[in-house]
Design an enzyme around this catalytic site. Structure first.
Site, PDB file in Angstrom:
ATOM      1  N   LYS A  54      -0.003  79.478  64.930  1.00 52.62           N
ATOM      2  CA  LYS A  54       0.275  78.860  66.465  1.00 52.62           C
ATOM      3  C   LYS A  54       0.995  77.510  66.389  1.00 52.62           C
ATOM      4  O   LYS A  54       2.089  77.203  66.895  1.00 52.62           O
ATOM      5  CB  LYS A  54      -0.911  78.991  67.627  1.00 52.62           C
ATOM      6  CG  LYS A  54      -1.395  80.238  67.944  1.00 52.62           C
ATOM      7  CD  LYS A  54      -2.672  80.320  68.629  1.00 52.62           C
ATOM      8  CE  LYS A  54      -3.004  81.861  68.773  1.00 52.62           C
ATOM      9  NZ  LYS A  54      -4.279  82.004  69.295  1.00 52.62           N
ATOM     10  N   GLN A  98      -9.837  78.435  70.345  1.00 54.01           N
ATOM     11  CA  GLN A  98      -9.711  79.671  69.486  1.00 54.01           C
ATOM     12  C   GLN A  98     -10.877  80.646  69.672  1.00 54.01           C
ATOM     13  O   GLN A  98     -12.210  79.961  69.621  1.00 54.01           O
ATOM     14  CB  GLN A  98      -9.299  79.344  68.041  1.00 54.01           C
ATOM     15  CG  GLN A  98      -9.333  80.572  67.152  1.00 54.01           C
ATOM     16  CD  GLN A  98      -7.862  81.410  67.668  1.00 54.01           C
ATOM     17  OE1 GLN A  98      -6.767  80.707  68.131  1.00 54.01           O
ATOM     18  NE2 GLN A  98      -8.084  82.633  67.853  1.00 54.01           N
ATOM     19  N   ASP A 121      -4.205  79.883  77.842  1.00 60.54           N
ATOM     20  CA  ASP A 121      -4.504  81.314  77.556  1.00 60.54           C
ATOM     21  C   ASP A 121      -4.658  82.280  78.689  1.00 60.54           C
ATOM     22  O   ASP A 121      -5.007  83.322  78.546  1.00 60.54           O
ATOM     23  CB  ASP A 121      -5.688  81.292  76.675  1.00 60.54           C
ATOM     24  CG  ASP A 121      -5.524  81.305  75.099  1.00 60.54           C
ATOM     25  OD1 ASP A 121      -4.367  81.976  74.765  1.00 60.54           O
ATOM     26  OD2 ASP A 121      -6.509  80.921  74.265  1.00 60.54           O
TER      27      ASP A 121
END
Ligand code: NDP
Length: 294
Positions: A54, A98, A121
Site C-alpha cells: 500500500k 491493518q 477503508d
C-alpha cells in the site's frame, strides 16, 4: 461463447492514473498532497506485506504515506491515542488500521475511533450505516466492494434493473457489495452458509459477485449463460507443478464458467489489483474534500 475477460490490472492502472492526475491538481492548487497513515500492530508477515504494498502504491501516485509500526502487546488505550492523534493531524487524510488486530484489542472500538472524514477503508459504523440507508451517502465505501462495482461499470455492463446475487455476507466484502448493487438499482439476493438450494439461487443472477473463500465452488451448471462474474475469492490450492507448491484460484471454477459467462474476472489479476487502487482513490477523495476541491 467464451467470456470477455475483465482485466483488473488494466482497469486498476487507469484508476491509478486518474488518482495521480488529481494528486498533481491538488498540489498545484494548494501546495499539499494527500496523506495516508498506515497503522500496523504486531509482526504478522501477511499484514506487513499488505502495508508495504500500500505504501509503495501511494509513492507511485504521489500520495505521502506515514507508517506506524506498533508492538503486538500495545494497550487498547495507547492504540486509541495513536488514532486520535492521526485524526487531528492535518497532513493525514486517510487512516488505515491493518486488520486483523491482536486478540486483546477491541477492533470495533478502534475502527469507531477513526474520524469518518479519514475512514478510507470505509469500515466505520457510520459509513457502513449510511451505505445501508436509502439516499444517504457514505463519505467512503470499502475498497474491495467499490472495486467490484468499478470493474462491472468500466467493462461496459449496466447494473440498473439487473438480478444480482452476492455470495457471502462479510462486513468487508459481501454486505457492502450488496448495498452498492442495491444503490445502483439491482434486485439483490445475498447468499451465505445457510442458504438453501444455492446453485438454483445463483442461476438467477445476471451479475454474480462471489466472496466466500471456497476454492472453485461455483460451477458451470450453477450460472445462467450471459452472466457477468466478479470473483473476489483468493484460495490457495496444492499444485505440485507450481514451484511454490500451490496456486491461487477464485471461488468460481474459471475455466468452466468462462465458457458460458458474458464476462468474468480472473484470479489472480481481477479484483485483487482493484483493492489498492480504490484505497488510493478514497485517500485522494478525502484529501480533495478536506481542501475544498470536491
Ligand atoms: P469471510 O470468511 O468473512 O466470509 C465468507 C462468507 O461466505 C460468509 O458470509 C459465509 O457465510 C459465506 N460462506 C462460506 N462458505 C459458504 C458456502 N459453502 N456456501 C455459501 N456461503 C458460504 O470472507 P471475506 O468476505 O473476508 O472474503 C471472502 C473471500 O474473498 C476470501 O477468499 C478472501 O481471501 C477474498 N478477499 C479478497 C480480497 C481482494 O482484494 N481480492 C479482499 C478481501 C477478501 P456465513 O456468513 O453464513 O458464515
Amino acid at each position: 461463447m467464451s467470456a470477455q475477460i475483465i482485466d483488473g490490472k488494466v482497469i486498476a492502472a487507469q484508476i491509478r492514473n486518474e488518482v495521480k492526475a488529481d494528486v498533481e491538481r491538488m498540489k498545484a492548487a494548494t501546495g499539499k498532497v494527500p496523506g495516508l497513515a498506515a497503522v500496523l500492530v504486531g509482526d504478522r508477515k501477511d499484514s506487513q506485506t499488505y502495508v508495504r504494498n500500500k505504501k509503495k502504491a501511494c509513492a507511485e501516485v504521489g500520495i505521502a504515506s506515514f507508517g506506524y509500526d506498533l508492538p503486538a502487546d500495545i494497550s487498547q488505550d495507547d492504540l486509541k491515542k495513536v488514532v486520535t492523534e492521526l485524526n487531528a493531524n492535518p497532513d493525514v487524510h486517510g487512516i488505515l488500521v491493518q486488520l486483523p488486530l491482536p486478540g486483546h484489542i477491541d477492533e470495533e472500538e478502534i475502527l469507531g475511533t477513526i474520524s469518518i472524514e479519514k475512514d478510507v477503508d470505509g469500515f466505520h459504523p457510520l459509513n457502513i450505516g449510511r451505505l445501508s440507508m436509502k439516499r444517504r451517502e457514505p463519505l467512503f465505501v470499502p475498497c474491495t466492494p467499490r472495486g467490484c462495482i468499478e470493474l462491472i461499470i468500466r467493462s461496459g455492463y449496466s447494473i440498473d434493473g439487473k438480478r444480482a446475487v452476492v455470495l457471502g455476507r462479510s462486513n468487508i466484502v459481501g454486505l457492502p457489495a450488496a448495498m452498492l448493487l442495491l444503490h445502483r438499482n439491482a434486485t439483490v439476493t445475498i447468499c451465505h452458509s445457510r442458504t438453501k438450494n444455492l446453485p438454483e439461487v445463483v442461476r438467477e443472477a445476471d451479475i454474480l459477485i462471489a466472496a466466500v473463500g471456497r476454492a472453485e465452488m461455483v460451477r458451470k451448471d450453477w450460472v445462467k449463460p450471459g452472466v457477468v462474474v466478479i470473483d473476489v475469492g483468493i484460495n490457495a490450492v496444492d499444485d505440485a507443478s507450481d514451484p511454490r507448491g500451490y496456486r491461487l484460484v477464485g471461488d468460481v471454477a474459471y475455466d468452466e464458467v468462462k465458457e458460458v459467462a458474458a464476462a468474468i474476472t480472473p484470479v489472480p489479476g481481477g479484483v485483487g489489483p482493484m483493492t489498492i487502487a480504490m484505497l488510493l482513490r478514497n485517500t485522494t477523495d478525502g484529501a480533495m474534500r478536506a481542501n475544498g476541491l470536491m
